[in-house]
Design a protein around this motif. Sequence first.
Motif, PDB file in Angstrom:
ATOM      1  N   GLN A   1       0.431   5.626  -0.065  1.00  0.00           N
ATOM      2  CA  GLN A   1      -0.593   6.488   0.055  1.00  0.00           C
ATOM      3  C   GLN A   1       0.198   7.912   0.007  1.00  0.00           C
ATOM      4  O   GLN A   1       1.309   7.995   0.821  1.00  0.00           O
ATOM      5  CB  GLN A   1      -1.527   6.186   1.303  1.00  0.00           C
TER       6      GLN A   1
ATOM      7  N   SER B   1      -3.900   6.774  -3.320  1.00  0.00           N
ATOM      8  CA  SER B   1      -3.319   5.341  -3.067  1.00  0.00           C
ATOM      9  C   SER B   1      -3.151   4.286  -4.095  1.00  0.00           C
ATOM     10  O   SER B   1      -3.912   4.398  -5.142  1.00  0.00           O
ATOM     11  CB  SER B   1      -4.471   4.721  -2.146  1.00  0.00           C
TER      12      SER B   1
ATOM     13  N   ASP C   1       3.203  -0.992   4.198  1.00  0.00           N
ATOM     14  CA  ASP C   1       2.319   0.208   4.129  1.00  0.00           C
ATOM     15  C   ASP C   1       3.503   1.184   4.064  1.00  0.00           C
ATOM     16  O   ASP C   1       4.265   1.405   4.894  1.00  0.00           O
ATOM     17  CB  ASP C   1       1.567   0.261   5.166  1.00  0.00           C
TER      18      ASP C   1
ATOM     19  N   LEU D   1       0.791  -1.104   0.060  1.00  0.00           N
ATOM     20  CA  LEU D   1      -0.004   0.130   0.114  1.00  0.00           C
ATOM     21  C   LEU D   1       0.817   1.293   0.200  1.00  0.00           C
ATOM     22  O   LEU D   1       1.847   1.266   0.912  1.00  0.00           O
ATOM     23  CB  LEU D   1      -0.966   0.041   1.384  1.00  0.00           C
TER      24      LEU D   1
END
Length: 643
Positions: free
Chosen positions: A441, A459, A559, A439
Amino acid sequence: MNLKLLLFLPLFFCAFFAIGQNGFDDDISEEVLQQTANATFPEAKAAVLYSEQKTYIETNAHEILLITEVKKRIKFYGEDFDHATTKLYVHQSYEGKEDVSRIRGTTYNLVNGKIEKTKLDKSGIFEKEIKKYVKEVSFTLPAVKKGSIIEFEYKTSSPFFWDFDEFIFQYDIPIMNAVVVVNTPANFLFRTTQKGAVAINETHVKEMDHRISQDVNTYTYKVQNVPALKDENYVDNIKNYRSGIIYELAYVKFSDGTDKEFSVTWDDVAKTISEMDDYEEGLVSTVYRSDIDNLINSETDTLAKMKAIFDFVKTNIKWTGDNGKYFENGIRKAYKEEKGNVADINLSLVSMLRYAGITANPLIISTRDNLRPISPGLDQFNYVIAAAENAGQYYFLDATELYSRPNLLPIRDYNGHGMLLDGKEWNFVNVTQPAQSNLVQMLNVSFNPDFSATGKVMSKLSNHYAYFHRKKMTSTSREDFIRNKESKLENISITNYESEYEAEPGTVTESFEYNFKNASENAGDKLFLKPMLFLATNENPFKSEMRSFPINFGYPFKDKIMVNIMVPEGYEVEFLPESVRMELGDNLGRFDYLISNKGNFISLSVAFEINKASVQPEKYEYLKKFYSEMIAKQQENIVLKKI
C-alpha cells in the motif's frame, strides 16, 4: 445375512435406566436462585449446574435404535441468554430417520420471595428443514431473565446405531457437574478417543443382564468444575480443542460366531469409499464431452488445459452450499441442471480432467468446521476436492468457489491432510499451507487548513488477500462495499474508488482518494498525528493471559505500507518516533518501522509479516508481546510545531 436381523435375533436390549418425569424440582432452592455470581467461576454469565446424558442401544423385532436421553440445568448470572435455546439436528436417509421426542422444560424465577415456575409450551418447539435430509428442532425456555434457572430434557432416537455423536464435556460456559453413561451390548466393540485438556473420570462395569441373558458394558464418565472454553481470534475451529470422547463402532460379534467389521483402519475407510458407485462408475460419465472438446481442442499445454477446465466448472456448475463426499445429483444431472453439492462439482471436475488426459483423483478431506481427522472413520471426512498432477507436482482444485485458483483454496479446505483415492490405491496427502499473501500500500497525505487530511491510497493484493477482496466486492453493492471500507478505516470519506483484477498473476489493484477529518490533534502551536493514520492497527487481537491451542492465521502474509506525508505550511518537525526492527523468534515473523524527515516530507516504510499459517501455543506469549509492541509503535505520534 441382513445385519439388522443378525442383531435383533440374539439381542432384545433396552435401557435399564430412565430419566425422571419431572426433573430435579426439589433441588431448586431460593438460595441458588438468589445467587448473583458463580462461586467457582465468578466471571461466568451462565453455568451448567448439572448435565446428565444416557446413551444406549435398543432393539426390538423391527429395528435397532441408538437412544440418547439428556437432561440439563443451567443458571443465568448475567443477561447472556444464548443457552436458553437448544438446537438439535436430525438426519434421514434410505436407512431411516432420526427423531426427537419428550421435550420438556421449566424456567424457575424468584418472584416476591417465592419460586415461580414457567413450563415450556409445545408452541415453543419449532421444526424446520435447513437442507435436504437435515431438519432442525429447536426450543427456547420461556421467561428467562437474570437469575433464572432453566431445566430441560429430551430424547433422541436414531436408526444409525453405529454413529455416536461426540460426548462433550466442555462448553463456552462452565460446567459444575456432568455425567455421561454409555450402555452397550458386550458384543459391540467400540474404539474410543479422548480429546481436550479436561480430566474425565471414567469407570467401567461389565455385567450380566439376566433379563436378556446378555453381558452389557456400562461406561460412566464424570467431570466437575470445568472452565468455559472460550473461542478466540485466529482459531481454526474451537471444537477441535474442547474436551470430549469420540465413540466409533469397530465391529459386532454375532451369536453364530461371525463378525461384522466397521471402519477399523484407514485402509478400510479408503476401500469403503473407493468401492462406492460415486468413485467407480460415477466418474466415467462423459455428458460434457462436446463442451470439453471445444474448450481444449487447440490447447497442448497440460496446465493450460487444467485451468481451462477448472474455470469451466466454476462458471457452469453452481454450488448449492451443501458439503459431502458423495454425489447428491451425480455428474449428468449436475451438468444438465448446472448446480450440485461439493461432490457433484469436484468429482465432475475430476472426471473432466481425466477425459482431457490429465492425471486427476479425488482427494477427500475434512473441512475446518468438521474437525480434524484423529482416528479412522468414514465421518472423519465430509468433503472432496480434485488433485491433479503434472510434472511431479500436485495441483489442488476446489471449483465450488468462483475466485479460487489452483493451489489457492477456500480457507475451509486447509485442515491438515486428505486421503487421495486412485482407484483401489490410496495415500495421505498434506494439503499444504497456502502461499504467502502480499499487500503493498502507498498512502499520500496532505493537510487541509482545518488539519484534516486528504490524499490517495494505492494497493496491490495477491493470493488470499485478492481472493477475499473479490468475494467482498461481488457479495454486496459497490456503494455498500465502499461504505463498509469507510467504516473500517476510521470513518474516512472515499471518492474515485477503482479496483481491477489481473487474472494471470491473480492480483487485485485498488485505489481511492480520501478525506480524513480526525487525522491530527491541534494543541496550541503543536500538531500531533499518527503517521499511519487510518491504516494503523489499534487493538491487540490476543487478549487472554494464556492459550492452549494453536494460533491459526489461515495463511502466511506480508504487508508493506509506504506513507508520504507533506508537512503543513508554517510547521516543522519537532519529534519523530524512532525507527525500529523487531523479530519474532524462529523466523515466525518480523516488523520493520523506518521513518525519516526529508525537508517538507516525512517518509515512513512499515513491513509486517507472519511466515507461518499456524503458530503453536507455546509461542503465544511471545506473539502477544510482539503484537503489543508493534501496535504501541504504530500509535506513537509525530509532533509538528509552528515555525
